[in-house]
Design a protein around this motif. Structure first.
Motif, PDB file in Angstrom:
ATOM      1  N   GLY A 130       5.494  -3.186 -10.337  1.00 29.45           N
ATOM      2  CA  GLY A 130       6.021  -4.600 -10.184  1.00 29.45           C
ATOM      3  C   GLY A 130       7.018  -4.707  -9.132  1.00 29.45           C
ATOM      4  N   LEU A 131       7.377  -3.520  -8.254  1.00 34.68           N
ATOM      5  CA  LEU A 131       8.385  -3.512  -7.162  1.00 34.68           C
ATOM      6  C   LEU A 131       7.552  -3.851  -6.177  1.00 34.68           C
ATOM      7  CD1 LEU A 131      10.321  -0.328  -8.215  1.00 34.68           C
ATOM      8  CD2 LEU A 131      11.357  -2.424  -8.179  1.00 34.68           C
ATOM      9  N   PRO A 132       8.436  -4.430  -5.005  1.00 31.99           N
ATOM     10  CA  PRO A 132       7.926  -4.493  -3.680  1.00 31.99           C
ATOM     11  C   PRO A 132       7.521  -3.430  -3.167  1.00 31.99           C
ATOM     12  CG  PRO A 132       9.891  -5.877  -3.865  1.00 31.99           C
ATOM     13  CD  PRO A 132       9.943  -4.963  -5.327  1.00 31.99           C
ATOM     14  N   VAL A 133       6.622  -3.218  -2.069  1.00 34.17           N
ATOM     15  CA  VAL A 133       6.244  -1.856  -1.511  1.00 34.17           C
ATOM     16  C   VAL A 133       7.512  -1.295  -0.631  1.00 34.17           C
ATOM     17  CG1 VAL A 133       4.677  -0.951   0.168  1.00 34.17           C
ATOM     18  CG2 VAL A 133       3.665  -2.773  -1.554  1.00 34.17           C
ATOM     19  N   GLU A 134       8.157  -2.292  -0.031  1.00 36.32           N
ATOM     20  CA  GLU A 134       9.303  -2.172   0.702  1.00 36.32           C
ATOM     21  C   GLU A 134      10.400  -1.123  -0.093  1.00 36.32           C
ATOM     22  OE1 GLU A 134       8.377  -5.196   0.441  1.00 36.32           O
ATOM     23  OE2 GLU A 134       7.255  -5.178   2.287  1.00 36.32           O
TER      24      GLU A 134
ATOM     25  N   PRO B 257       2.598   4.222  -1.734  1.00 37.34           N
ATOM     26  CA  PRO B 257       3.617   3.260  -2.277  1.00 37.34           C
ATOM     27  C   PRO B 257       2.934   1.944  -2.717  1.00 37.34           C
ATOM     28  CG  PRO B 257       4.301   4.234  -0.105  1.00 37.34           C
ATOM     29  CD  PRO B 257       2.708   4.737  -0.562  1.00 37.34           C
ATOM     30  N   GLU B 258       2.036   1.630  -2.159  1.00 42.54           N
ATOM     31  CA  GLU B 258       1.168   0.429  -2.613  1.00 42.54           C
ATOM     32  C   GLU B 258       0.762   0.436  -3.943  1.00 42.54           C
ATOM     33  OE1 GLU B 258       0.434   2.006   0.134  1.00 42.54           O
ATOM     34  OE2 GLU B 258       1.249   0.560   1.727  1.00 42.54           O
TER      35      GLU B 258
END
Length: 108
Positions: A16-20, A8-9
């Motif tokens: 460009g998305l947050p990991v969450e 996911p990281e």
């Protein structure tokens, strides 16, 4: 054979998305957890980012938008295929020459 899980990281960095958000998409099975993402997948995730950033949509709303987009793209492909088939048939009809004749028997 070992199947690689999506990191996911790494995916978050690529899109460009947050990991969450990436992890949530994996958890919701909107993206596969085991497949290595292709360029189409990365484009889809970038769309998700734009929907979140520009419209502030929830994950549920994003899912609906993406499903509608996939259906629209499929319909566009189908329409293009039907147009091509129609052009092909029309061109085939133009090359055919039909001669209508009425046959009569001559009696002597």
């Amino acid at each position: 054979m070992q199947i690689r899980r999506i990191n996911p990281e790494t995916l978050a960095t690529q899109t460009g998305l947050p990991v969450e958000v990436v992890q949530d998409l994996i958890d919701r099975e909107l993206i596969g957890a085991f497949a290595e993402p292709g360029e189409d997948d990365l484009c889809e995730l970038r769309r998700v980012r734009r929907l979140i950033e520009t419209l502030g949509l929830s994950h549920e709303a994003i899912d609906v938008v993406l499903q509608m987009r996939r259906r629209l793209v499929a319909l566009q492909r189908e329409a293009a295929q039907l147009r091509a088939e129609l052009v092909e048939r029309r061109s085939a009809e133009r090359t055919m020459v039909w001669i209508e004749a009425e046959w009569t028997e001559e009696r002597e």
